[in-house]
Design a protein around this motif. Sequence first.
Motif, PDB file in Angstrom:
ATOM      1  N   UNK A 265       3.416  -4.528   4.891  1.00  0.00           N
ATOM      2  CA  UNK A 265       2.622  -3.341   5.606  1.00  0.00           C
ATOM      3  C   UNK A 265       1.979  -3.844   6.867  1.00  0.00           C
ATOM      4  N   UNK A 266       2.612  -2.899   7.926  1.00  0.00           N
ATOM      5  CA  UNK A 266       1.798  -2.810   9.198  1.00  0.00           C
ATOM      6  C   UNK A 266       0.570  -1.878   9.145  1.00  0.00           C
TER       7      UNK A 266
ATOM      8  N   UNK B 145       6.702   6.828   1.475  1.00  0.00           N
ATOM      9  CA  UNK B 145       6.087   8.111   0.891  1.00  0.00           C
ATOM     10  C   UNK B 145       4.680   8.255   0.613  1.00  0.00           C
ATOM     11  N   UNK B 146       4.163   7.032   0.541  1.00  0.00           N
ATOM     12  CA  UNK B 146       2.537   6.832   0.489  1.00  0.00           C
ATOM     13  C   UNK B 146       1.933   6.845   1.923  1.00  0.00           C
TER      14      UNK B 146
ATOM     15  N   UNK C 157       0.032  -7.058   6.038  1.00  0.00           N
ATOM     16  CA  UNK C 157      -0.421  -7.790   4.524  1.00  0.00           C
ATOM     17  C   UNK C 157       0.671  -7.320   3.613  1.00  0.00           C
ATOM     18  N   UNK C 158       1.064  -8.057   2.466  1.00  0.00           N
ATOM     19  CA  UNK C 158       1.932  -7.728   1.654  1.00  0.00           C
ATOM     20  C   UNK C 158       1.472  -6.353   0.924  1.00  0.00           C
ATOM     21  N   UNK C 159       2.690  -5.784   0.686  1.00  0.00           N
ATOM     22  CA  UNK C 159       2.649  -4.266   0.024  1.00  0.00           C
ATOM     23  C   UNK C 159       2.198  -4.771  -1.664  1.00  0.00           C
ATOM     24  N   UNK C 160       1.311  -4.133  -2.400  1.00  0.00           N
ATOM     25  CA  UNK C 160       0.960  -4.684  -3.754  1.00  0.00           C
ATOM     26  C   UNK C 160       1.570  -3.249  -4.282  1.00  0.00           C
ATOM     27  N   UNK C 161       2.623  -3.418  -4.951  1.00  0.00           N
ATOM     28  CA  UNK C 161       3.066  -2.402  -5.898  1.00  0.00           C
ATOM     29  C   UNK C 161       2.286  -2.345  -6.979  1.00  0.00           C
ATOM     30  N   UNK C 162       1.877  -1.013  -7.410  1.00  0.00           N
ATOM     31  CA  UNK C 162       1.043  -0.597  -8.380  1.00  0.00           C
ATOM     32  C   UNK C 162       1.736  -0.798  -9.697  1.00  0.00           C
TER      33      UNK C 162
END
Length: 138
Positions: free
Chosen positions: A19-20, A43-44, A68-73
């Motif tokens: 993510x930027x 989408x978010x 940063x790393x996108x943390x998938x829920x």
Amino acid sequence: MEDHGPPPTHCKEVDMKIQCTLLRKGGTHVEIGRKKYHFAPDANGLHVSDVEDEDHIARFLGIPEAYRVVVEKAAVKEPAPAPTPDEEQEQEPADNGLEELDKIALTKRYIELYNEPPSGSLTKPRLIEAIREKAARQ
């Protein structure tokens, strides 16, 4: 544009969604070498891009104020039934093979356990230690 030949063979192919955090209309465009990245709204509403080159991942994550790393829920899972005494003996330790993993794989394992990316300054031995500590508490 100048041709720099084929990509280096030392680059490991992994897949990480980054993510930027700098929100720009239309997203953010970044070029590293010959690879172009477009951090576009998902989408978010997060501006994200898939990054597959390990060196590029390290470069982006080296700028924690912007990437940063996108943390998938993760979906909520039903707890697994408690193992029988025979099954407990057959199970391998939770940290089996951590030393053989590269830093990107360790980072993914850390995110799975802590639901957040590690500090960018964590070394490989410290990542392993943190993963083992969390696994021991579970």
